[in-house]
Design an enzyme around this catalytic site. Sequence first.
Site, PDB file in Angstrom:
ATOM      1  N   ASP A 176       0.864  -1.161   0.000  1.00  0.00           N
ATOM      2  CA  ASP A 176       0.000   0.000   0.000  1.00  0.00           C
ATOM      3  C   ASP A 176       0.909   1.222   0.000  1.00  0.00           C
ATOM      4  OD1 ASP A 176      -2.247   1.611   0.417  1.00  0.00           O
ATOM      5  OD2 ASP A 176      -1.813   1.657   2.545  1.00  0.00           O
ATOM      6  N   THR A 205      -0.167   4.954   1.076  1.00  0.00           N
ATOM      7  CA  THR A 205      -0.382   5.906   2.152  1.00  0.00           C
ATOM      8  C   THR A 205      -0.263   5.209   3.502  1.00  0.00           C
ATOM      9  OG1 THR A 205      -1.984   6.813   0.661  1.00  0.00           O
ATOM     10  CG2 THR A 205      -1.880   7.770   2.853  1.00  0.00           C
ATOM     11  N   GLU A 239      -1.980  21.437  -0.975  1.00  0.00           N
ATOM     12  CA  GLU A 239      -2.411  22.818  -0.760  1.00  0.00           C
ATOM     13  C   GLU A 239      -2.295  23.185   0.698  1.00  0.00           C
ATOM     14  OE1 GLU A 239      -6.321  23.341  -2.352  1.00  0.00           O
ATOM     15  OE2 GLU A 239      -5.440  24.079  -4.216  1.00  0.00           O
ATOM     16  N   THR A 274      -2.365   1.359  -4.695  1.00  0.00           N
ATOM     17  CA  THR A 274      -2.871   2.435  -3.865  1.00  0.00           C
ATOM     18  C   THR A 274      -4.197   2.938  -4.383  1.00  0.00           C
ATOM     19  OG1 THR A 274      -2.432   4.656  -3.064  1.00  0.00           O
ATOM     20  CG2 THR A 274      -1.478   4.080  -5.171  1.00  0.00           C
ATOM     21  N   ASP A 292      -6.738  -2.126   3.014  1.00  0.00           N
ATOM     22  CA  ASP A 292      -5.741  -3.142   2.661  1.00  0.00           C
ATOM     23  C   ASP A 292      -6.110  -4.518   3.190  1.00  0.00           C
ATOM     24  OD1 ASP A 292      -4.180  -1.032   1.628  1.00  0.00           O
ATOM     25  OD2 ASP A 292      -3.516  -0.590   3.659  1.00  0.00           O
TER      26      ASP A 292
END
Lengths: 1126, 340
Positions: A404, A406, A501, A679, A807
Site C-alpha cells: 500500500d 499511504t 495545498e 494504492t 488493505d
Amino acid sequence: MVNESAESGFTWEVRANSRHYHKPKQKKSFLCFRWGRSADNVVRSYKYTPLTFLPLTLFEQFQRAANVYYLLILVLQCVPAISSVPWYITIIPLISILSLRGLKDLSNDMARRRSDSEINSRPCDILISQSFQMKKWKDVCVGDVLRIHKDQVFPADLLLLCSSEPHSLCYVETADIDGETNLKYRQALSATHEDLTSNPSEEALSSFDGVVRCEEPNNRLYTFRGQLQWRGEGLLLDSEHILLRGTVLRNTTFAYGLAIYTGADTKILRNSGKVKLKRTQMEKVFNKVVMGIVLCVLLAALFLAIGSGVFSAQLMRQNSVLSALVFNSNAVYTGFLIYWSYIILLSPAMPIALYISFELVHTVHSLFIGWDLEMYWQQADKPAQARNTSLNEELGQVGYLLSDKTGTLTQNRLLVRQCCIAGEIYGDASVRAEDVEPMDLSWNPFSCGGLFMSAPALVDRLRGNQCPLSRQFLTALALCHTVMTEWKKQTPVYQAASPDEEALVGAARELGWVFLSRARDFIVVSELGVTRRYQLLALLDFTSQRRRMSVLVREPEGGIKLYCKGADIVILERLQKDSPHQERTERALELFAEACLRTLCVAVRSVPEASWEQWNKTLAQSATMVTCDRDALLEKLYDEMEMDLQLLGVTAIEDRLQDGVPETIALLQEAGIKVWVLTGDKKETAVNIGYSCKLLDPDSRIVEWDELRQILQSPDPRVSFFKPRQTELWAVDKEMAVAKTSVVLTGPELTEFDQRPEWGATFMSLAEHCQSVLCCRVTPAQKAEIVTLVRKHTSSVTMSIGDGANDVNMIKTAHVGVGLAGVEGGQAVQNADFALAQFRFLQRLLLVHGRWSYRRISLFLRYFLFKTCSFALVHLWFGFFNGFSAQSLYESWFIALYTVFYSAYPILCLAFFEQDVSAEKSLNFPELYKCGQRHELVSPLKLSLSLLHAVYASLVFAFIPLCVFDNTVFDYQTMAITVSMAVTFTAMIEIILLTRHWTKFNIAAVIVSVGLFFICTRITHNRFLFEQSPKEYIFLGASDYAFTDPVVWLTALLVAWTAVLPSVTAHALSVILNAHDKHKVHSVSHQSVELRSRFRRGTPLRRSSYAVSQGAGSGRHITSATHMRK
Amino acid sequence: MVKQESESANRPDNTAFTQQRLPAWQPILSAGIVIPGFVLIGLAFIGIGVALLVTSRSIQVLELDYTGDSNGSPCSSCSQSDIANCKCSLNFTLTTLFQGPVFFYYGLSNYFQNYRRYGASKDDNQLYGDLSSFTSPSSSCSPYNYDSSKKPIVPCGSIANSMFNDTFTLTRTVSGTTNNVTLDGKGIAWWTDYNIKYRNPSVTPLKNAFNGTVKPINWAKPAYELDASDRSNNGFVNQDFLVWMRRAALPNFRKLYRRIDASGDYQKGLPAGNYTIDITYNYPVRAFNGAKKIVFSNVSWMGGSNEFLGIAYLVIGSLCVVMSVVMLIVYAKFKFPDEE
C-alpha cells in the site's frame, strides 16, 4: 410502485424510524439454519461457543488427513489380533496434539471475541422514541436514525439526512477505505436538509417517515443507486449522499443519517473478503510427500501381506511348529490381518510427532520475531508481532511484495522543503526534515511551526520588502487554493481537499502571509500583519487534464490579478515570452526533482479591466449552456485567461516517506523481490512516490495502459514489450534494459482484465521482467484481485503490506499479509499475519527471520523425513526374514520413545537456533535470499533425495545386522538393541552433520538424546519394572548383555557410519566445492554493481505534479458557497 | 523514570537468547580437515576390520549336520520315522587340539523363532510363577493354552510347546576305550532369565503347583520333571528351557547346548582323537525343510566367529579411503583450475 422499484433493481427497502418493521427481518441463525434478510450490526468473527467448541474443533482437526490416519492406526492397535505394537504408543501423542491445537484455536478465538466486543460496543447515538440515546454499535438496526458526532466513525452505511453545517454539507475522511487522507464532501438532499433542519432536530427526525429503495448490498464503494420516497416524492440518491461505515466525520459538529446497510451488508465489510485458512507452500509440498509416504506404506504393507499369505500357505502345507499359528488355518485371512499389522508397524514413517514439532518450531520462530529488538519501535512501544504462527518459512520465499502507499510507504505528511523564487533557491533538501534548524519566526504571531525549510535570507527579503517577486509568490500561495479555515484558539486551522495545498498555505502562514478566512467572494489575508481583503472574481478549478488551477482576484488597490499554480509543463508553456529567471528556475526544477520533491510552478498575470469584463461576460453566458458544451467552452475560456503568465517561482514539497523506505525497497529488490505498489491514491502521487522511494529510477521507462494494451493485443507481446527499449538504449545488456521498465495502471483500466482473462498470464510474464508495477486508484477489492492475479500466474509467494481497512482484503488474499501498526493499530493489523510498526522492519523480517525460518524449517522437514522413514522402513526388509509376520525389529518402548526422547531434541534445537550466516551478513548479502524464492531447500528433488537416503539407511539398518547375526547365538532381543543403537547413532551423526551453529543447547541436546537412549533403555530393561508388569517389560536384562558385547557395539558403529556415509560424502564434497563457489559469487556481485553505476548516469526527468482527490477540484463548492458558514 | 518504564512496557528483553545472539561454535570445515578426516576414519575402519578378521579366523569352529535328509547320513533313518527317542550317532575326528573353553551348540535353520505370533505365544506372568496364570493361561498362548479337555497347559504357548528335545552325549575313543566327555549344562542360560524373568511358583514340592494342569502337547515329561538328575534344574528355570525360550533373531541360529567341562584331559579343550556323538533324535525339522546341526566352537573377545563383520569393516574402510582420494582429485581440480 413495488413493480417499478423491482424493475429498476431497487429491491432493498429501508423504512425510516420503524424498528418494528426491520427487526424481524434481521438475519438469525440456529445451528446451521439461517433466515432473515438484513444483517445486524454485530461483528462476529469468532467461531466457537462453549457448546460448539468441542464438536467443531474435533471436526476441524479430523479434516486433516493426518489426524484421521492416526486415529485409524490407534483403532487398529486396539485390535489384539493385528496389534504389532501396543496401543499406547499412538494415543498419547494423538491426544496431546489434539488438545494443543484445540487450546491454540480456543485462545485465538477468545482474542477475536475480545476485539469483536470492543468494536461492537463502540458508542453511537440512536434516535429512539423522539430522543437520541447513547447506544452501542451492535444495537444499530436498518432504518434507525443516527446522530454522529465530530471525529466519530460511522457505524453503518448511512444516508445523510442533514448536518449541523450549512446546506447539510459534511466532511468525511475516507483514509480507512481508499487511503486518501484529504477530506471529502457529502451533502444531504435539499429536501431533507430543508425540512429536517428547520425544526428542532429530534422531533423532525423522529417523524421522518421516508422510505429508501435501493440496490441490494454490494461491494462497490464508489457507487450507490437508490430512491427516497418521501411525501409522495421520489428523490434520486447517489453515492454523494451516502456515509460509509469506517469513514470518519470531520469538521462537522453533527451529522444525522439513516442506516441503510448494517453489519455484514456494509460496503466496507463486503469488500473485506473471506477469511481463508492460509497454508504455506512448503506445507503443501510436504503434505503431498506425506500422502506419498502413506501410499507407499499401504503398498508395502500390501506387498508384505501377500508375502505373509504365501508364507502361511507354505506353513500349512509343511505342518511345522508355526502352522498352528496361522489364523483360522486360512492363509488369505492371515495375510489380511498381517496387512493391518504392517500398516501399524510402518506408520511411524509418517510420525505424529512431526506435526507437533512443526507447530512448536513455528511458534518459537514467531516468538523470536516478537522478541527482536531491531523490529521494536520505541516511539510507539510496539514490537513486531506474528499473529499467524504458521507462515514463518514463507517469509523466506517471498517473490512479490505488494505494498500500500499511504501510511505504508509514506507518512502522509507533506512538507514544503524548498522553493525557488525569481531563480533563487531557498532551503536545503539534503538536510533531513528533522534536522532542519528552525527559523526564528517569533515576529509572526500566527506562526505555529511545521515549516521544515530554513531560509533566513527569504525572510529577510520579505520583511525588508526588498523583493516584490517573493512577496507576490507568497500572495499567490495564500490566495490560489481551495483551502478552508477553521478558527481554533485564535489560530486558523486549515482544511484542504489536497494535502499539497494545505502544506503550501501552511508554509505561507509561517512566512507571514496568513490566509485568514474566505467567503463566497472574498479572501482575507494577513500580509506581514497587514490584513488585506481580496475580492474573488473567479476560481479556475483544477482538473487532471488541466493540471493547474488559478484564482482571479481584485486587489484592495483595485487591480485585477490572476494567480496560477500547476505542473511545470503546463505553466512553462503559458509564460510570457522572454520570461526572466526561466532558465534558472528550470535548473531549480531539475534539482528538486533529483531530490525527489514534488514541484509546483507559481505564476501571476495582471489582467486588464477590459479583458476581464469581456471574459466574464462569456463566462456568464456559458452558465446557461448544455453541460458538455459548457465544459468545452470553459476549457477554452480558462485557457484564454491563463496566458502570458509571469513566472514567480517553484515550490518543492516532500511527501515524507516512512523511515528507511528507499533503503528497504532497494535491499528487497536486490534480494530479488518484486515490489509493487497498490494504492487508492492518484496516479501522479503514486508515481512521484515511486520515484522518491527508489522504486522507479529516473531513467525508467514507464509503460501506461494505452501502450500496455497495444502490447497485450499484439501477436507477440514479449517482443513488442522489449523492442522499444532495445532500440533506444545504448545498453548492451538486454536484461538490464528490461529491468528498467515499470508499468503504471489505474483501477478502471484494471477492470478490463476481467473481460480479457487471457491477458492475465501475458501481463504477468511481462511484469516478471519489470522493475515495478504501480496500480493507482484501485479499490480494496481490486487490490485483492491483483494479488490473486499474481498468485494465479506465478509460483512465487506473495506478500501484502498495508495499514488501513482498505488493505484488509489484499492482506487476507496474499500468501503472507503484513499489517503496519504504526502509531495506532488498525484493522489491517487485526487481519494480518504479521504486524510491524515500521515499513523498514520488513527487511529484517524477510531477510533475517524469513531466511532463517525457511532454512531451519527446510532442514527440519528433510531431517524428519529421513529420520522417521529410515526408522520405519526397516520392518519392510526385516519382514523377509521373519516370515512376513509383522514382527517389529525394535522393542515397543523404543518405538514409543524414539521420536520424542531420543531424536527430537537435537533437530528441534537446530530448527530453533540454526544460523548459516549471521543476521548482519543476511542483510549485507541480500542475494542469499534468492535461495528461498527458488524453493531450493525443499524442492521435490531434495525431498526425494532425502527419501532415497532414508531407504538406503533402512536397508543398511536391516541387512548389516542380519548378516552379522545370521547363524549365531545372538538372540532377537540383542539384535533389536543393536539396531536401535545404530538407528539412534545415525540420527545423531546426521544432525551433527547438519548443524552449523552450535549453541550450548544444541550440544546439550545431542548429549541428552544419546544419554536418554541409554538411560531409558536401562530403565525399561530393569528388574523393578519387570516385576511390576512382566508383560510390558519383556526385554528385562537384554541390555545388560548387549551393552557389554563388543560385537553389538561394533555392529552398531558400522551400521551407523555406513548409513550416513552418503550424506557425509555429500557434505564433504560440498565443502570442497564451496571454496570454489564462494569465489564465483563474489565476482558476480562486483560486476553487477559496476553495471548499475553505469546506468545511473541518465538525466533525471523533472517531475511536477499536483493532484486533488478524484480528479476534479473542490472549487465548485467554494464558488457555489455551499460550504460557507453563515 | 517510572513513566519511561511504562512507556516501553512492550519492549522485548535484550538477552542473547531472545535476540538470537547466543554464543555459538560455528565449525568451519575445509578441504584440509575433510580429506584427512576421511582418510583417518577409513584407516580406523580398516584397522578394526583386520583385527576382527584375524580374531575370527583364530576361532575354531566345527559344524556337523545331523538332519539326515540324505540317505546314508547317520541320522537318515531317524529322520524318516516318527519313532520317539530314535537313536543315531555321529563320528568325527579331531587332528589337533580344539582349544578350550569349548562350547557345544545345536543349530537349526529355516526355523522362524522370530515369527511374531510365535514369539508372542507365551504367558510372561505364568513363567514368572504367577499361579493364577497356571489355571487360566493368557489368550496369547492360543492355541496352546488349553488342551482338548479344556485343561490349562503349563507352560503354555508355542515356544514352550516346540521346545528342542534332541539330546546329545559326547564320547571320545582313545585306544579302543570309549569314555564320556563331561558336558556342563550349568549357567548356559542368561543370568537375568534364570534369576528374575523365570520363576517357579514357591510351592513345595514343585509338582503340586502343576495340579490341574497338563504338560505341553509335544512334551514327553511335565515341566517339573525335565531334569531327573538335578532337582533344582526343573520347572521354568531349567537351563535348556531357558535357552530355548530366548528367541533367536533369525531363521538360522545356534543355541548353546552344553559347555565341555574343562577338567581332566579336557582342561585345554578337546584333544585330538576320535569322537562320537550319540543323538536322541526327536525334533522334526524336515517338515519345514529345516536342518539341524551340532556346532563346537571356542570363543574370543568378540564371541563366536564372525567373518562378515570384519569384511564389512574392511570394505567400508577402503571405501572411505577411496572416497578421500576422489575428493583430493576434485579439490585439486578446483584449486588449480588453470593447470589443466
